[in-house]
Design a protein around this motif. Sequence first.
Motif, PDB file in Angstrom:
ATOM      1  N   LEU A 296     -32.823 -72.638 -13.449  1.00  0.00           N
ATOM      2  CA  LEU A 296     -31.936 -73.267 -14.649  1.00  0.00           C
ATOM      3  C   LEU A 296     -30.906 -72.235 -14.819  1.00  0.00           C
ATOM      4  CD1 LEU A 296     -31.290 -75.626 -16.680  1.00  0.00           C
ATOM      5  CD2 LEU A 296     -32.340 -74.098 -18.144  1.00  0.00           C
ATOM      6  N   SER A 297     -29.534 -72.719 -14.759  1.00  0.00           N
ATOM      7  CA  SER A 297     -28.319 -71.600 -15.066  1.00  0.00           C
ATOM      8  C   SER A 297     -27.697 -72.418 -16.460  1.00  0.00           C
ATOM      9  CB  SER A 297     -27.434 -71.749 -14.060  1.00  0.00           C
ATOM     10  OG  SER A 297     -26.680 -73.095 -13.936  1.00  0.00           O
ATOM     11  N   VAL A 298     -27.287 -71.278 -17.185  1.00  0.00           N
ATOM     12  CA  VAL A 298     -26.600 -71.648 -18.595  1.00  0.00           C
ATOM     13  C   VAL A 298     -25.216 -71.507 -18.423  1.00  0.00           C
ATOM     14  CG1 VAL A 298     -26.513 -71.298 -21.025  1.00  0.00           C
ATOM     15  CG2 VAL A 298     -28.819 -71.137 -19.812  1.00  0.00           C
ATOM     16  N   GLY A 299     -24.358 -72.071 -18.732  1.00  0.00           N
ATOM     17  CA  GLY A 299     -22.884 -72.140 -18.375  1.00  0.00           C
ATOM     18  C   GLY A 299     -22.059 -72.064 -19.867  1.00  0.00           C
ATOM     19  N   GLU A 300     -20.813 -72.124 -20.111  1.00  0.00           N
ATOM     20  CA  GLU A 300     -19.958 -72.042 -21.195  1.00  0.00           C
ATOM     21  C   GLU A 300     -19.360 -73.362 -21.577  1.00  0.00           C
ATOM     22  OE1 GLU A 300     -19.869 -69.474 -23.436  1.00  0.00           O
ATOM     23  OE2 GLU A 300     -20.671 -67.971 -22.138  1.00  0.00           O
ATOM     24  N   PRO A 301     -19.044 -73.771 -22.756  1.00  0.00           N
ATOM     25  CA  PRO A 301     -19.476 -72.933 -23.709  1.00  0.00           C
ATOM     26  C   PRO A 301     -21.124 -73.297 -24.172  1.00  0.00           C
ATOM     27  CG  PRO A 301     -18.634 -75.092 -24.664  1.00  0.00           C
ATOM     28  CD  PRO A 301     -18.474 -74.932 -23.016  1.00  0.00           C
ATOM     29  N   CYS A 302     -21.681 -72.064 -24.688  1.00  0.00           N
ATOM     30  CA  CYS A 302     -22.888 -72.197 -25.278  1.00  0.00           C
ATOM     31  C   CYS A 302     -23.211 -71.434 -26.434  1.00  0.00           C
ATOM     32  CB  CYS A 302     -23.926 -71.489 -24.177  1.00  0.00           C
ATOM     33  SG  CYS A 302     -25.989 -71.870 -24.352  1.00  0.00           S
ATOM     34  N   ASP A 303     -23.963 -72.310 -27.528  1.00  0.00           N
ATOM     35  CA  ASP A 303     -23.858 -71.816 -28.762  1.00  0.00           C
ATOM     36  C   ASP A 303     -24.970 -70.417 -28.547  1.00  0.00           C
ATOM     37  OD1 ASP A 303     -25.756 -71.811 -31.364  1.00  0.00           O
ATOM     38  OD2 ASP A 303     -23.827 -72.786 -31.930  1.00  0.00           O
ATOM     39  N   SER A 304     -24.781 -69.538 -29.499  1.00  0.00           N
ATOM     40  CA  SER A 304     -25.817 -68.304 -29.575  1.00  0.00           C
ATOM     41  C   SER A 304     -27.031 -68.552 -29.892  1.00  0.00           C
ATOM     42  CB  SER A 304     -25.081 -67.169 -30.591  1.00  0.00           C
ATOM     43  OG  SER A 304     -25.507 -67.718 -31.950  1.00  0.00           O
ATOM     44  N   VAL A 305     -27.194 -69.778 -30.586  1.00  0.00           N
ATOM     45  CA  VAL A 305     -28.725 -70.092 -30.851  1.00  0.00           C
ATOM     46  C   VAL A 305     -29.522 -70.595 -29.578  1.00  0.00           C
ATOM     47  CG1 VAL A 305     -30.276 -71.776 -31.902  1.00  0.00           C
ATOM     48  CG2 VAL A 305     -28.301 -70.915 -33.078  1.00  0.00           C
ATOM     49  N   VAL A 306     -28.827 -71.103 -28.447  1.00  0.00           N
ATOM     50  CA  VAL A 306     -29.307 -71.416 -27.392  1.00  0.00           C
ATOM     51  C   VAL A 306     -29.375 -70.377 -26.469  1.00  0.00           C
ATOM     52  CG1 VAL A 306     -29.319 -72.779 -25.378  1.00  0.00           C
ATOM     53  CG2 VAL A 306     -28.874 -73.903 -27.553  1.00  0.00           C
ATOM     54  N   ARG A 307     -28.159 -69.561 -26.510  1.00  0.00           N
ATOM     55  CA  ARG A 307     -28.014 -68.629 -25.495  1.00  0.00           C
ATOM     56  C   ARG A 307     -29.167 -67.457 -25.554  1.00  0.00           C
ATOM     57  NH1 ARG A 307     -24.716 -67.141 -21.456  1.00  0.00           N
ATOM     58  NH2 ARG A 307     -23.442 -68.915 -21.914  1.00  0.00           N
ATOM     59  N   LYS A 308     -29.622 -67.164 -27.043  1.00  0.00           N
ATOM     60  CA  LYS A 308     -30.408 -65.956 -27.215  1.00  0.00           C
ATOM     61  C   LYS A 308     -31.815 -66.531 -26.714  1.00  0.00           C
ATOM     62  CE  LYS A 308     -32.126 -67.697 -31.921  1.00  0.00           C
ATOM     63  NZ  LYS A 308     -32.025 -67.298 -33.140  1.00  0.00           N
ATOM     64  N   LEU A 309     -32.130 -67.828 -26.286  1.00  0.00           N
ATOM     65  CA  LEU A 309     -33.348 -68.225 -25.573  1.00  0.00           C
ATOM     66  C   LEU A 309     -33.450 -67.393 -24.103  1.00  0.00           C
ATOM     67  CD1 LEU A 309     -33.489 -71.596 -26.930  1.00  0.00           C
ATOM     68  CD2 LEU A 309     -34.856 -69.916 -27.829  1.00  0.00           C
ATOM     69  N   LYS A 310     -32.408 -67.026 -23.738  1.00  0.00           N
ATOM     70  CA  LYS A 310     -32.173 -66.348 -22.199  1.00  0.00           C
ATOM     71  C   LYS A 310     -32.894 -67.534 -21.116  1.00  0.00           C
ATOM     72  CE  LYS A 310     -32.202 -61.841 -24.016  1.00  0.00           C
ATOM     73  NZ  LYS A 310     -32.779 -60.278 -23.841  1.00  0.00           N
ATOM     74  N   LEU A 311     -32.536 -68.860 -21.310  1.00  0.00           N
ATOM     75  CA  LEU A 311     -33.157 -69.775 -20.398  1.00  0.00           C
ATOM     76  C   LEU A 311     -32.994 -69.494 -18.980  1.00  0.00           C
ATOM     77  CD1 LEU A 311     -32.565 -72.897 -22.528  1.00  0.00           C
ATOM     78  CD2 LEU A 311     -34.513 -71.908 -22.443  1.00  0.00           C
ATOM     79  N   ARG A 312     -33.821 -69.461 -18.126  1.00  0.00           N
ATOM     80  CA  ARG A 312     -33.619 -69.199 -16.743  1.00  0.00           C
ATOM     81  C   ARG A 312     -34.462 -70.267 -15.809  1.00  0.00           C
ATOM     82  NH1 ARG A 312     -30.251 -66.839 -18.780  1.00  0.00           N
ATOM     83  NH2 ARG A 312     -29.687 -64.642 -18.432  1.00  0.00           N
ATOM     84  N   SER A 313     -35.270 -71.076 -16.419  1.00  0.00           N
ATOM     85  CA  SER A 313     -36.183 -71.866 -15.348  1.00  0.00           C
ATOM     86  C   SER A 313     -36.503 -73.082 -16.200  1.00  0.00           C
ATOM     87  CB  SER A 313     -37.128 -71.366 -14.591  1.00  0.00           C
ATOM     88  OG  SER A 313     -38.110 -70.658 -15.609  1.00  0.00           O
ATOM     89  N   TRP A 314     -37.138 -74.073 -15.543  1.00  0.00           N
ATOM     90  CA  TRP A 314     -37.422 -75.346 -15.848  1.00  0.00           C
ATOM     91  C   TRP A 314     -38.750 -75.712 -15.373  1.00  0.00           C
ATOM     92  CZ3 TRP A 314     -37.520 -80.230 -13.816  1.00  0.00           C
ATOM     93  CH2 TRP A 314     -36.825 -80.300 -12.455  1.00  0.00           C
ATOM     94  N   THR A 315     -39.475 -76.660 -15.947  1.00  0.00           N
ATOM     95  CA  THR A 315     -40.862 -77.060 -15.392  1.00  0.00           C
ATOM     96  C   THR A 315     -41.068 -78.585 -15.937  1.00  0.00           C
ATOM     97  OG1 THR A 315     -42.971 -76.614 -14.850  1.00  0.00           O
ATOM     98  CG2 THR A 315     -42.463 -76.019 -17.163  1.00  0.00           C
ATOM     99  N   ALA A 316     -41.667 -79.187 -15.132  1.00  0.00           N
ATOM    100  CA  ALA A 316     -42.015 -80.698 -15.722  1.00  0.00           C
ATOM    101  C   ALA A 316     -43.628 -80.737 -15.747  1.00  0.00           C
ATOM    102  CB  ALA A 316     -41.359 -81.799 -14.701  1.00  0.00           C
ATOM    103  N   ASN A 317     -44.002 -81.690 -16.620  1.00  0.00           N
ATOM    104  CA  ASN A 317     -45.376 -82.025 -16.740  1.00  0.00           C
ATOM    105  C   ASN A 317     -45.674 -83.562 -17.223  1.00  0.00           C
ATOM    106  OD1 ASN A 317     -48.145 -81.948 -17.040  1.00  0.00           O
ATOM    107  ND2 ASN A 317     -47.823 -80.914 -19.012  1.00  0.00           N
ATOM    108  N   GLY A 318     -45.717 -84.280 -16.070  1.00  0.00           N
ATOM    109  CA  GLY A 318     -45.719 -85.698 -16.318  1.00  0.00           C
ATOM    110  C   GLY A 318     -44.254 -85.912 -16.530  1.00  0.00           C
ATOM    111  N   LEU A 319     -44.098 -86.670 -17.640  1.00  0.00           N
ATOM    112  CA  LEU A 319     -42.646 -87.157 -18.081  1.00  0.00           C
ATOM    113  C   LEU A 319     -41.913 -85.920 -19.044  1.00  0.00           C
ATOM    114  CD1 LEU A 319     -42.876 -91.082 -18.768  1.00  0.00           C
ATOM    115  CD2 LEU A 319     -42.039 -89.926 -16.922  1.00  0.00           C
TER     116      LEU A 319
END
Length: 238
Positions: free
Chosen positions: A178-201
């Motif tokens: 997962l990549s995070v682009g701009e603009p991106c609020d600091s509240v989300v950016r501080k999570l340092k999101l880098r990947s995603w996973t699914a479980n059922g739905l």
Amino acid sequence: MIVAVALRVPMFRLLALSVACLGPHIAFAAGDIDPGIVAAQTGDYLVAPLDGADGCKLTLTADEAIGGYAVAGAESCAKSLPTLADVAAWNFDGNGGLLLIDVLRKVHARFEESEGSPLVTNGENGPRLALVPAVDGVWHLPAPENMKGAWQMKRPDGIVICQVSFLEAADGDGNLALSVGEPCDSVVRKLKLRSWTANGLGITLLGEDGSSLAFTATPSGFEKDRNEGGKPLLLIRN
């Protein structure tokens, strides 16, 4: 469109423990199972391939039928999952799983328990399928093919909070990039999101330091899971 749902796996585990001495893959006669366990499993379900292709919806009832308990709506599977179009009943087996059966007691799908995941088939009769509680407007599971691309996190009033892109590359743990682009609020950016996973739905965005953000489905996209707390947040494809 994805949703995090409360799976009914614990009920299967209780049943499996109570009948373990009977051996695996046994379909029970209607009336042999506690009515409370049967009632807990009834409801509307989506049966869909793990690869993200469209599935179909079935209703599991508590009405007795040949081979177990009656299934309604199987005719809707004729196009997307024709192997299930003749299903008339469902039942538990002795190994914590669930069977979909026709009037001749032939098993058309055998869903097996997986810790912390929805019931899934092993692919012996075609593509691997998952059985998850149905959500209006949702016809497929999250998969790289139908999730990849650019999305926006927005407030309900339309304010864009963050731009993100779902990628197909996987890391060593099997999570997708997962990549995070701009603009991106600091509240989300501080999570340092880098990947995603699914479980059922359900889908969860994962950060470098163990942080996460889960979303559930709506007919028009995704919304932040209520268990996350905080302000409402939508996830919508660009």
